[in-house]
Design a protein around this motif. Sequence first.
Motif, PDB file in Angstrom:
ATOM      1  N   PHE A  37       0.783  -1.444   0.084  1.00 33.00           N
ATOM      2  CA  PHE A  37       0.261  -0.152  -0.265  1.00 33.00           C
ATOM      3  C   PHE A  37       0.890   1.261   0.072  1.00 33.00           C
ATOM      4  O   PHE A  37       0.515   1.950  -0.721  1.00 33.00           O
ATOM      5  N   ILE A  38       1.736   1.333   0.934  1.00 32.02           N
ATOM      6  CA  ILE A  38       2.852   2.402   0.962  1.00 32.02           C
ATOM      7  C   ILE A  38       3.526   2.563  -0.545  1.00 32.02           C
ATOM      8  O   ILE A  38       3.679   3.745  -0.792  1.00 32.02           O
ATOM      9  N   ASP A  39       3.768   1.643  -0.894  1.00 32.24           N
ATOM     10  CA  ASP A  39       4.748   1.565  -2.105  1.00 32.24           C
ATOM     11  C   ASP A  39       4.036   2.183  -3.235  1.00 32.24           C
ATOM     12  O   ASP A  39       4.287   2.940  -4.133  1.00 32.24           O
ATOM     13  N   ARG A  40       2.666   1.688  -3.477  1.00 36.09           N
ATOM     14  CA  ARG A  40       1.753   2.144  -4.345  1.00 36.09           C
ATOM     15  C   ARG A  40       1.582   3.655  -4.254  1.00 36.09           C
ATOM     16  O   ARG A  40       1.348   4.556  -5.023  1.00 36.09           O
ATOM     17  N   LEU A  41       1.488   4.024  -2.904  1.00 36.88           N
ATOM     18  CA  LEU A  41       1.088   5.564  -2.881  1.00 36.88           C
ATOM     19  C   LEU A  41       2.444   6.464  -3.379  1.00 36.88           C
ATOM     20  O   LEU A  41       2.157   7.347  -3.858  1.00 36.88           O
ATOM     21  N   ALA A  42       3.690   6.115  -2.985  1.00 34.29           N
ATOM     22  CA  ALA A  42       4.603   6.748  -3.428  1.00 34.29           C
ATOM     23  C   ALA A  42       4.894   6.550  -4.963  1.00 34.29           C
ATOM     24  O   ALA A  42       5.255   7.508  -5.591  1.00 34.29           O
ATOM     25  N   ASP A  43       4.441   5.592  -5.502  1.00 31.95           N
ATOM     26  CA  ASP A  43       4.255   5.456  -6.889  1.00 31.95           C
ATOM     27  C   ASP A  43       3.383   6.182  -7.378  1.00 31.95           C
ATOM     28  O   ASP A  43       3.471   6.876  -8.741  1.00 31.95           O
ATOM     29  N   ALA A  44       2.294   6.715  -6.747  1.00 29.69           N
ATOM     30  CA  ALA A  44       1.360   7.669  -7.216  1.00 29.69           C
ATOM     31  C   ALA A  44       1.759   9.216  -7.181  1.00 29.69           C
ATOM     32  O   ALA A  44       1.124   9.826  -7.538  1.00 29.69           O
ATOM     33  N   GLY A  45       3.070   9.333  -6.404  1.00 25.53           N
ATOM     34  CA  GLY A  45       3.336  10.678  -6.532  1.00 25.53           C
ATOM     35  C   GLY A  45       3.574  11.358  -5.120  1.00 25.53           C
ATOM     36  O   GLY A  45       3.873  12.445  -4.831  1.00 25.53           O
ATOM     37  N   HIS A  46       3.056  10.584  -4.093  1.00 24.44           N
ATOM     38  CA  HIS A  46       3.026  11.083  -2.646  1.00 24.44           C
ATOM     39  C   HIS A  46       4.526  11.338  -2.066  1.00 24.44           C
ATOM     40  O   HIS A  46       5.400  10.333  -2.490  1.00 24.44           O
ATOM     41  N   ARG A  47       4.735  12.430  -1.608  1.00 24.77           N
ATOM     42  CA  ARG A  47       5.974  12.526  -1.068  1.00 24.77           C
ATOM     43  C   ARG A  47       6.162  12.681   0.363  1.00 24.77           C
ATOM     44  O   ARG A  47       7.083  12.976   1.105  1.00 24.77           O
ATOM     45  N   LEU A  70       8.368  -1.044   8.618  1.00 18.16           N
ATOM     46  CA  LEU A  70       9.462  -0.086   8.281  1.00 18.16           C
ATOM     47  C   LEU A  70      10.710  -0.937   7.811  1.00 18.16           C
ATOM     48  O   LEU A  70      11.327  -0.379   6.852  1.00 18.16           O
ATOM     49  N   ALA A  71      10.929  -2.220   8.178  1.00 17.97           N
ATOM     50  CA  ALA A  71      11.934  -2.817   7.740  1.00 17.97           C
ATOM     51  C   ALA A  71      11.791  -3.179   6.351  1.00 17.97           C
ATOM     52  O   ALA A  71      12.846  -3.450   5.680  1.00 17.97           O
ATOM     53  N   ARG A  72      10.598  -3.533   6.207  1.00 17.11           N
ATOM     54  CA  ARG A  72      10.163  -4.146   4.520  1.00 17.11           C
ATOM     55  C   ARG A  72       9.990  -2.891   3.666  1.00 17.11           C
ATOM     56  O   ARG A  72      10.295  -3.212   2.435  1.00 17.11           O
ATOM     57  N   LEU A  73       9.948  -1.906   3.999  1.00 17.43           N
ATOM     58  CA  LEU A  73       9.777  -0.740   3.162  1.00 17.43           C
ATOM     59  C   LEU A  73      10.808  -0.375   2.313  1.00 17.43           C
ATOM     60  O   LEU A  73      12.237  -0.202   2.734  1.00 17.43           O
ATOM     61  N   GLU A  74      10.752  -0.141   0.870  1.00 18.86           N
ATOM     62  CA  GLU A  74      11.733   0.202   0.124  1.00 18.86           C
ATOM     63  C   GLU A  74      11.550   1.724  -0.023  1.00 18.86           C
ATOM     64  O   GLU A  74      10.763   2.278  -0.641  1.00 18.86           O
ATOM     65  N   ARG A  75      12.279   2.633   0.945  1.00 15.65           N
ATOM     66  CA  ARG A  75      12.024   3.935   1.035  1.00 15.65           C
ATOM     67  C   ARG A  75      12.734   4.626  -0.256  1.00 15.65           C
ATOM     68  O   ARG A  75      13.921   4.599  -0.602  1.00 15.65           O
ATOM     69  N   ARG A  76      11.743   5.391  -1.032  1.00 17.77           N
ATOM     70  CA  ARG A  76      12.346   6.079  -1.917  1.00 17.77           C
ATOM     71  C   ARG A  76      13.099   7.502  -1.717  1.00 17.77           C
ATOM     72  O   ARG A  76      12.522   8.140  -0.787  1.00 17.77           O
ATOM     73  N   PRO A  77      13.869   7.845  -2.629  1.00 22.78           N
ATOM     74  CA  PRO A  77      14.457   9.237  -2.524  1.00 22.78           C
ATOM     75  C   PRO A  77      13.295  10.294  -2.534  1.00 22.78           C
ATOM     76  O   PRO A  77      12.621  10.159  -3.496  1.00 22.78           O
ATOM     77  N   GLY A  78      13.315  11.163  -1.718  1.00 23.20           N
ATOM     78  CA  GLY A  78      12.362  12.364  -1.852  1.00 23.20           C
ATOM     79  C   GLY A  78      11.151  12.232  -1.051  1.00 23.20           C
ATOM     80  O   GLY A  78      10.242  12.821  -1.294  1.00 23.20           O
ATOM     81  N   VAL A  79      10.874  10.869  -0.458  1.00 19.53           N
ATOM     82  CA  VAL A  79       9.584  10.527  -0.022  1.00 19.53           C
ATOM     83  C   VAL A  79      10.053  10.397   1.601  1.00 19.53           C
ATOM     84  O   VAL A  79      10.617   9.807   2.050  1.00 19.53           O
ATOM     85  N   ARG A  80       9.057  11.107   2.315  1.00 17.82           N
ATOM     86  CA  ARG A  80       9.126  11.012   3.744  1.00 17.82           C
ATOM     87  C   ARG A  80       8.109  10.002   4.327  1.00 17.82           C
ATOM     88  O   ARG A  80       7.114  10.164   3.785  1.00 17.82           O
ATOM     89  N   TYR A  81       8.719   9.469   5.144  1.00 15.53           N
ATOM     90  CA  TYR A  81       7.726   8.366   5.861  1.00 15.53           C
ATOM     91  C   TYR A  81       7.610   8.608   7.503  1.00 15.53           C
ATOM     92  O   TYR A  81       8.231   7.932   8.357  1.00 15.53           O
ATOM     93  N   PRO A  82       7.112   9.678   7.848  1.00 15.77           N
ATOM     94  CA  PRO A  82       6.681   9.817   9.164  1.00 15.77           C
ATOM     95  C   PRO A  82       6.096   8.877  10.093  1.00 15.77           C
ATOM     96  O   PRO A  82       5.275   8.135   9.332  1.00 15.77           O
ATOM     97  N   VAL A  83       6.080   8.747  11.313  1.00 15.53           N
ATOM     98  CA  VAL A  83       5.547   7.766  12.033  1.00 15.53           C
ATOM     99  C   VAL A  83       5.070   8.423  13.388  1.00 15.53           C
ATOM    100  O   VAL A  83       5.388   9.659  13.826  1.00 15.53           O
ATOM    101  N   LEU A  84       3.804   8.056  13.929  1.00 16.73           N
ATOM    102  CA  LEU A  84       3.565   8.534  15.155  1.00 16.73           C
ATOM    103  C   LEU A  84       4.056   7.854  16.492  1.00 16.73           C
ATOM    104  O   LEU A  84       4.042   6.715  16.393  1.00 16.73           O
ATOM    105  N   VAL A  85       4.322   8.759  17.394  1.00 15.29           N
ATOM    106  CA  VAL A  85       4.926   8.110  18.411  1.00 15.29           C
ATOM    107  C   VAL A  85       4.145   8.866  19.703  1.00 15.29           C
ATOM    108  O   VAL A  85       3.729  10.124  19.912  1.00 15.29           O
TER     109      VAL A  85
END
Length: 301
Positions: A37-47, A70-85
Amino acid sequence: MHRLDGLPDRVTVYEVGPRDGLQNEKAVVPVEVKAEFIDRLADAGHRVIEATSFVHPTWVPQLADSADLLARLERRPGVRYPVLVPNLRGLDRALDSGVEEIAVFASATESFANRNLNRGLDSQFEMFEPVVARALEHGLRVRAYVSMVFGDPWEGPTPVGQVVAVGRRLLDLGCHELSLGDTIGVGTPGHATALIEAFGTPERLAVHFHDTYGQALANTLAALRAGVSTIDASTGGIGGCPYAESATGNLATEDLVWMLRGLGIETGLDLDKLVATSVWLAERLGRPSPSRVVQALTPKD
């Protein structure tokens, strides 16, 4: 495409679907589905994609797999992946997972602070202050959410001055951005305008609308006119709030993008890919997307 005066040329869509959208799903969504899901969102242009939350698993079982995700994510350059704590323990776990951006979650009302955080309106800051301080020491970007900004199911309408007081305390802690949350969806455009103007710093604000009374897009347009250019949204309109029974889904990303595109405002998002992602996710959740745009653009059998 017809532009209106006084609106920004570009808007940042802060995608909350993987976290806020999925957090109160009753059936556990497999971590593989979340990662795709997250990878598809990044592919759709989300930053900016809020990936998950490091809350205690007993609070939100759906997000118990945050470190694995988070360990599974392929983090793309220019994409931010914030988390709630929620606290220092959650921050430690997030740092161990290599996060670069976090968010904390506050309340504008006493009742919701008690129910959601087991703290009072003032004492909630005892939780946030050390979290924000340590995150900043580690060079992290910190966002703050403040919930129930228009109304609370136990207290009724929330006074504007009370919201501003809570929000400014969060900004003064060093938070880079403050997201104003209409947790139960009771806001209206005039109220949204008044609240944003009361802060006087729209460039540091984001808005987070729920569509309980069908006001999310109208409120968003009011926020844009008031100078806000960061809008929270959830692909497919999924999500709500497990602590507020009357809350319904978030503003759907597709509905937001449709409106912004019509206004000539750039988002960098591919609407067709977003719709396809929502259809894909709906199949895995076992129910259709509530997004009007997804429904309109999905071929009928």
